[in-house]
Write a protein that holds these residues in place. Structure first.
Motif, PDB file in Angstrom:
ATOM      1  N   MET A   1       0.132   4.639  -5.851  1.00 20.21           N
ATOM      2  CA  MET A   1      -0.248   3.951  -4.645  1.00 20.21           C
ATOM      3  C   MET A   1       0.994   3.299  -4.075  1.00 20.21           C
ATOM      4  O   MET A   1       1.713   2.622  -4.773  1.00 20.21           O
ATOM      5  N   SER A   2       1.277   3.482  -2.783  1.00 26.96           N
ATOM      6  CA  SER A   2       2.459   2.883  -2.172  1.00 26.96           C
ATOM      7  C   SER A   2       2.172   1.449  -1.776  1.00 26.96           C
ATOM      8  O   SER A   2       1.022   1.027  -1.696  1.00 26.96           O
ATOM      9  N   THR A   3       3.219   0.679  -1.486  1.00 25.00           N
ATOM     10  CA  THR A   3       3.015  -0.720  -1.086  1.00 25.00           C
ATOM     11  C   THR A   3       2.346  -0.799   0.263  1.00 25.00           C
ATOM     12  O   THR A   3       1.623  -1.734   0.541  1.00 25.00           O
ATOM     13  N   GLY A   4       2.529   0.203   1.095  1.00 24.79           N
ATOM     14  CA  GLY A   4       1.873   0.233   2.404  1.00 24.79           C
ATOM     15  C   GLY A   4       0.364   0.330   2.234  1.00 24.79           C
ATOM     16  O   GLY A   4      -0.394  -0.263   2.983  1.00 24.79           O
ATOM     17  N   ASP A   5      -0.104   1.089   1.232  1.00 25.60           N
ATOM     18  CA  ASP A   5      -1.535   1.218   0.975  1.00 25.60           C
ATOM     19  C   ASP A   5      -2.118  -0.118   0.552  1.00 25.60           C
ATOM     20  O   ASP A   5      -3.212  -0.481   0.952  1.00 25.60           O
ATOM     21  N   ALA A   6      -1.408  -0.854  -0.267  1.00 27.54           N
ATOM     22  CA  ALA A   6      -1.916  -2.130  -0.764  1.00 27.54           C
ATOM     23  C   ALA A   6      -2.034  -3.124   0.374  1.00 27.54           C
ATOM     24  O   ALA A   6      -2.989  -3.885   0.448  1.00 27.54           O
ATOM     25  N   SER A  32      -3.895  -3.454  -8.645  1.00 27.23           N
ATOM     26  CA  SER A  32      -3.150  -2.243  -8.321  1.00 27.23           C
ATOM     27  C   SER A  32      -2.275  -1.815  -9.492  1.00 27.23           C
ATOM     28  O   SER A  32      -2.046  -0.640  -9.696  1.00 27.23           O
ATOM     29  N   SER A  33      -1.797  -2.780 -10.289  1.00 26.43           N
ATOM     30  CA  SER A  33      -0.993  -2.405 -11.453  1.00 26.43           C
ATOM     31  C   SER A  33      -1.874  -1.741 -12.504  1.00 26.43           C
ATOM     32  O   SER A  33      -1.434  -0.851 -13.221  1.00 26.43           O
ATOM     33  N   LYS A  34      -3.148  -2.160 -12.610  1.00 26.59           N
ATOM     34  CA  LYS A  34      -4.065  -1.506 -13.547  1.00 26.59           C
ATOM     35  C   LYS A  34      -4.334  -0.076 -13.100  1.00 26.59           C
ATOM     36  O   LYS A  34      -4.369   0.832 -13.899  1.00 26.59           O
ATOM     37  N   LYS A  35      -4.540   0.101 -11.818  1.00 23.97           N
ATOM     38  CA  LYS A  35      -4.835   1.432 -11.301  1.00 23.97           C
ATOM     39  C   LYS A  35      -3.649   2.365 -11.484  1.00 23.97           C
ATOM     40  O   LYS A  35      -3.815   3.529 -11.791  1.00 23.97           O
ATOM     41  N   SER A  36      -2.438   1.835 -11.290  1.00 28.33           N
ATOM     42  CA  SER A  36      -1.268   2.702 -11.410  1.00 28.33           C
ATOM     43  C   SER A  36      -1.010   3.095 -12.862  1.00 28.33           C
ATOM     44  O   SER A  36      -0.453   4.144 -13.121  1.00 28.33           O
ATOM     45  N   SER A  37      -1.420   2.253 -13.830  1.00 28.24           N
ATOM     46  CA  SER A  37      -1.195   2.608 -15.229  1.00 28.24           C
ATOM     47  C   SER A  37      -2.210   3.664 -15.695  1.00 28.24           C
ATOM     48  O   SER A  37      -1.930   4.429 -16.594  1.00 28.24           O
ATOM     49  N   THR A  39      -4.259   7.072 -15.164  1.00 25.32           N
ATOM     50  CA  THR A  39      -4.197   8.286 -14.367  1.00 25.32           C
ATOM     51  C   THR A  39      -5.632   8.699 -14.121  1.00 25.32           C
ATOM     52  O   THR A  39      -6.344   9.049 -15.054  1.00 25.32           O
ATOM     53  N   SER A  40      -6.039   8.609 -12.895  1.00 29.19           N
ATOM     54  CA  SER A  40      -7.425   8.964 -12.608  1.00 29.19           C
ATOM     55  C   SER A  40      -7.506  10.457 -12.340  1.00 29.19           C
ATOM     56  O   SER A  40      -6.674  11.030 -11.641  1.00 29.19           O
ATOM     57  N   LYS A  41      -8.518  11.060 -12.946  1.00 30.15           N
ATOM     58  CA  LYS A  41      -8.729  12.487 -12.746  1.00 30.15           C
ATOM     59  C   LYS A  41      -9.548  12.678 -11.484  1.00 30.15           C
ATOM     60  O   LYS A  41     -10.441  11.874 -11.192  1.00 30.15           O
ATOM     61  N   PRO A  42      -9.272  13.723 -10.755  1.00 29.36           N
ATOM     62  CA  PRO A  42     -10.116  13.986  -9.586  1.00 29.36           C
ATOM     63  C   PRO A  42     -11.507  14.406 -10.061  1.00 29.36           C
ATOM     64  O   PRO A  42     -11.662  15.012 -11.115  1.00 29.36           O
ATOM     65  N   ARG A  43     -12.507  14.030  -9.293  1.00 28.71           N
ATOM     66  CA  ARG A  43     -13.884  14.390  -9.650  1.00 28.71           C
ATOM     67  C   ARG A  43     -14.058  15.904  -9.547  1.00 28.71           C
ATOM     68  O   ARG A  43     -13.454  16.561  -8.718  1.00 28.71           O
ATOM     69  N   LEU A  44     -14.930  16.414 -10.418  1.00 33.80           N
ATOM     70  CA  LEU A  44     -15.198  17.855 -10.399  1.00 33.80           C
ATOM     71  C   LEU A  44     -16.137  18.194  -9.256  1.00 33.80           C
ATOM     72  O   LEU A  44     -17.044  17.424  -8.927  1.00 33.80           O
ATOM     73  N   THR A  45     -15.928  19.343  -8.698  1.00 33.26           N
ATOM     74  CA  THR A  45     -16.841  19.817  -7.653  1.00 33.26           C
ATOM     75  C   THR A  45     -18.112  20.329  -8.326  1.00 33.26           C
ATOM     76  O   THR A  45     -18.148  20.545  -9.542  1.00 33.26           O
ATOM     77  N   ALA A  46     -19.130  20.560  -7.541  1.00 31.11           N
ATOM     78  CA  ALA A  46     -20.393  21.058  -8.075  1.00 31.11           C
ATOM     79  C   ALA A  46     -20.207  22.415  -8.740  1.00 31.11           C
ATOM     80  O   ALA A  46     -20.772  22.682  -9.811  1.00 31.11           O
TER      81      ALA A  46
END
Length: 161
Positions: A1-6, A32-37, A39-46
């Protein structure tokens, strides 16, 4: 996440929470530091979920099929019958009953001849064919069958055959 997003998301959260800007920016930096540590996986499609489900189900079926094939090699008279689960289960049940009866016969012979058998190696009295053996849930099954009236209808059908 960039600082502009925050910084872009900060005004909307500030407006909804009603908290002062200083407290909100500290909380935002921590989250935001928790989120950056992580790695979130993208959700699976149907379709991906469907594919994964089908793949897992096929693996399960294959494992079951392999066990039935293996069982057909161990149970006498069952070779080539592995495709029919009912036949395999019936043949296996009959074979195990025969083996238990044979073990009881051998235990009785050993007792008559005075050959000691370790209690751990003996069948229990409540095992199949023992003096206190009862088919599990048989009383309940028979009672429910009588309540439904299946017993009399089935006997009448058997007499007609």
């Amino acid at each position: 996440m960039s600082t502009g997003d925050a910084t872009e998301s900060a005004p909307s959260s500030r407006a909804s929470s009603g908290e002062p800007e200083a407290n909100n920016s500290i909380g935002k930096a921590a989250s935001s530091s928790k989120k950056s540590s992580k790695t979130s996986k993208p959700r699976l499609t149907a379709s991906q979920k469907n594919f994964n489900h089908k793949d897992a189900e096929n693996k399960r079926r294959t494992a079951i099929r392999e066990r039935f094939t293996e069982l057909s090699h161990m149970v006498p008279g069952a070779m080539g019958q592995e495709k029919s689960e009912q036949v395999m289960l019936n043949k296996t049940t009959e074979y195990l009953k025969q083996m238990l009866e044979e073990q009881r016969r051998l235990e009785a012979m050993a007792d008559r001849q005075g050959i000691p058998i370790d209690d751990a190696g003996r069948l229990r009295d409540d095992d199949l064919g023992g003096p206190t053996w009862q088919p599990r849930n048989m009383e309940h099954y028979e009672a429910s069958k009588q309540k439904r009236g299946d017993g009399s209808e089935q006997n009448a059908d058997d007499d007609n055959d």
